[in-house]
Design a protein around this motif. Structure first.
Motif, PDB file in Angstrom:
ATOM      1  N   GLU A  51      26.585 -22.942  81.690  1.00 56.36           N
ATOM      2  CA  GLU A  51      27.583 -22.409  80.764  1.00 56.36           C
ATOM      3  C   GLU A  51      28.689 -23.409  80.441  1.00 56.36           C
ATOM      4  OE1 GLU A  51      29.072 -18.633  82.020  1.00 56.36           O
ATOM      5  OE2 GLU A  51      27.075 -17.814  82.410  1.00 56.36           O
ATOM      6  N   SER A  52      29.034 -24.253  81.391  1.00 56.01           N
ATOM      7  CA  SER A  52      30.043 -25.290  81.127  1.00 56.01           C
ATOM      8  C   SER A  52      29.703 -26.518  81.948  1.00 56.01           C
ATOM      9  CB  SER A  52      31.455 -24.792  81.479  1.00 56.01           C
ATOM     10  OG  SER A  52      31.595 -24.631  82.885  1.00 56.01           O
ATOM     11  N   ILE A  53      30.091 -27.685  81.429  1.00 57.02           N
ATOM     12  CA  ILE A  53      29.797 -28.921  82.134  1.00 57.02           C
ATOM     13  C   ILE A  53      30.906 -29.931  81.894  1.00 57.02           C
ATOM     14  CG2 ILE A  53      28.423 -29.939  80.257  1.00 57.02           C
ATOM     15  CD1 ILE A  53      26.570 -31.025  82.555  1.00 57.02           C
ATOM     16  N   THR A  54      31.252 -30.652  82.956  1.00 49.27           N
ATOM     17  CA  THR A  54      32.209 -31.752  82.869  1.00 49.27           C
ATOM     18  C   THR A  54      31.505 -33.022  83.303  1.00 49.27           C
ATOM     19  OG1 THR A  54      34.113 -30.329  83.315  1.00 49.27           O
ATOM     20  CG2 THR A  54      34.391 -32.685  83.719  1.00 49.27           C
ATOM     21  N   VAL A  55      31.511 -34.012  82.419  1.00 47.66           N
ATOM     22  CA  VAL A  55      30.876 -35.294  82.693  1.00 47.66           C
ATOM     23  C   VAL A  55      31.949 -36.238  83.220  1.00 47.66           C
ATOM     24  CG1 VAL A  55      29.579 -37.219  81.689  1.00 47.66           C
ATOM     25  CG2 VAL A  55      29.165 -34.878  80.898  1.00 47.66           C
TER      26      VAL A  55
END
Length: 556
Positions: free
Chosen positions: A80-84
């Motif tokens: 649902e959400s991702i931080t690279v």
């Protein structure tokens, strides 16, 4: 000996280099991640987890993560959400492809390019946070991201690839802010971005692909006068000499438009989805109108085509729900596939020059009540009038040999139809679902009737332009044709029943007729009757006199 030693040393050195190269790309595992190592940095090659909210690690087993390979998170339906992490400088193509629940993304400043189909079909993606240094958005990077609401067009941007934002129906960008740094806008780059708006200014050195702004909400597209390929006039796009009208912006607020007299051709999709256009004036200089030229013009209500136009191509006026009237030229020879499908013509006058009509040409024109197909028509494809629920009166052309599949499928108001002499076949589903059809007139030339041709009709009377014997030679597919089989048959050439006593056995007399088994119905109460019943005149003898009386009683 020295040469042998040198060769051996070189071979060992080559094997060492090869082995190091091999082991440098060996896949390692750390938790849910698989990765390779090159030059001391890690590239993530696979993710085997199922987290909904994910922060990608910046270090794996002491190796700094600098890249995420192709398709690593593709199809991860739980994400649902991702931080690279800030250490990453490169993303592979299709990296987040089809992550259907992905809503938000945070990308680091080291990312300067969004690769091919990186976020394609992430239909829930609403926002993406990134630094102000993106230079390239590659092919279909955000294609189908129907929930994406905003995207910053940064001053560093030089390249917008083919289909980059295609189908981003919720995206709101005012393209007046399109940076001058952009030198490439690909084919279909903003296609079907209904909420992308503004007056677009395009420099002389910008390469623009076909349909780049098709069906998006921009109100004007202005090319620099020095552009090598395109020109503009009042925000409408033409070729350089203005003989081809290429794009009328879908968001142009005008309700009417007059095409310049220099124009000879309207490009495919020229007026596609023009939101406010109600009337268009087409000059006699126009000879060609491309496919989909006026498709989905929601307010277009009246069109007059000049006599210089000889063909209406596929989908030209498809899905124009307010199009009630159109004047066709007397020179018209063909109407293409789906040309008026899903429109709402109240009437149509087909000219005597018309030769062919494509499949679904008038599909679901709900108020079309009458049509006269001229005898000049020699080719008609399937389902031409399918779903024309108000169609009551039809004249078929004399020069067809078959009534095609589904021609009048679901024409619920049609009550009677005459199929002209010369037709040899009524193909399947031709009158399927014509719930009001009670009477049909059929030609003597008919040889075959396909399955479901009269399925769902209310047939009561069939008038056949031949004899009973001829009708028995017509091949009728019994599947779905019970209304036809059960209808009252009327023959132009009535059969004169020539009954004869075929024999007598055990006091039972048998009759035979040249028309086969019809006599079984006509003389049902006498078939296999005993001699006393058959002695109609009571003279004690069964002979031709009794048969004559039977014929009189049964109306034969």
């Amino acid at each position: 000996m020295k040469k042998t030693g040198a060769l051996l040393f070189a071979l060992i050195l080559l094997l060492t280099i090869t082995a190091n190269a091999y082991f440098s790309v060996y896949a390692y595992v750390s938790g849910d991640y698989e990765y390779t190592v090159s030059s001391g940095n890690a590239t993530i090659t696979a993710y085997n987890g199922s987290e909904a909210n994910l922060s990608v690690p910046s270090v794996l087993n002491g190796y700094t993560v600098t890249a995420i390979d192709e398709q690593v998170f593709s199809g991860k339906t739980a994400l649902e959400s991702i931080t690279v992490p800030s250490t990453v400088t490169q993303l592979g193509s299709r990296c987040f492809y089809n992550c259907i629940k992905l809503r938000s993304v945070n990308l680091p400043s080291g990312i300067t390019e969004i690769p091919d189909k990186c976020f394609a079909y992430c239909s829930a993606l609403e926002s993406i946070t990134l630094a102000w240094n993106i230079t390239k958005i590659h092919r279909e990077a955000f294609n189908g991201c129907s929930s994406l609401q905003s995207f910053p067009l940064q001053s560093t941007l030089t390249y917008i690839g083919d289909g980059a934002f295609m189908g981003c129906t919720a995206l709101e960008i005012d393209l007046i802010t399109l940076p001058s740094s952009v030198t490439y806008i690909g084919s279909q780059a903003f296609r079907n971005c209904y909420n992308v708006s503004g007056n677009v200014s395009i420099g002389a050195n910008v390469s623009v692909g076909s349909l780049a702004f098709d069906a998006c909400g921009v109100s004007a597209i202005n090319f620099d006068s020095n552009h090598a390929k395109y020109s503009s006039l009042n925000g409408v796009v033409f070729n350089k000499d203005k003989t081809v009208l290429i794009r009328y912006p879908a968001g142009n607020p005008a309700t009417s438009y007059t095409i310049p007299s220099t124009v000879t051709s309207l490009d495919s999709y020229a007026f596609h989805r023009a939101q406010y256009l109600e009337t268009v004036n087409i000059p006699a200089s126009v000879t060609d109108i491309g496919t989909y030229a006026f498709t989905a013009c929601q307010r277009l209500d009246n069109v007059i085509l000049p006599d210089t136009v000889t063909a209406i191509e596929a989908y030209t006026f498809n899905s124009c729900p307010m199009l009630h009237y159109i004047t066709l030229p007397y020179t018209l020879t063909s109407i293409g596939t789906h040309a008026f499908g899903y429109s709402d013509l109240y009437e149509i006058n087909l000219p005597s020059s018309l030769e062919s009509i494509g499949k679904y040409a008038f599909y679901r024109n709900a108020h079309l009540a009458e049509v006269n197909i001229p005898n000049s028509v020699t080719q008609m494809e399937n389902f031409v009038f399918d779903g024309c629920k108000a169609l009551q009166n039809v004249t078929l052309p004399a020069n067809l040999t078959a009534l095609p599949w589904g021609t009048f499928n679901n024409c619920e108001a049609l009550e009677e139809i005459t199929v002209p002499e010369g037709y040899t076949e009524i193909e399947g589903s031709a009158f399927n679902g014509c719930t009001s059809l009670t009477t049909v007139n059929l030609p003597s030339t008919l040889t075959a009737i396909g399955r479901n041709a009269f399925n769902g009709t209310a047939l009561a009377d069939v008038y056949y332009n031949g004899s009973y014997v001829d009708w028995n030679n017509v091949s009728v597919n019994a599947s779905g044709n019970q209304p036809l089989i059960n209808a009252n048959m009327h023959f132009l050439v009535e059969h004169i029943h020539e009954y004869a006593i075929a024999g007598c056995q055990n006091g039972t007399v048998y009759f035979a007729c040249s028309c086969g088994d019809s006599y079984i119905v006509q003389f049902s109460e006498y078939i296999n009757a005993d001699e006393e019943t058959l002695d109609i005149n009571g003279d004690g003898i069964v002979n031709i006199r009794d048969y004559s009386l039977i014929a009189q009683q049964t109306g034969e």
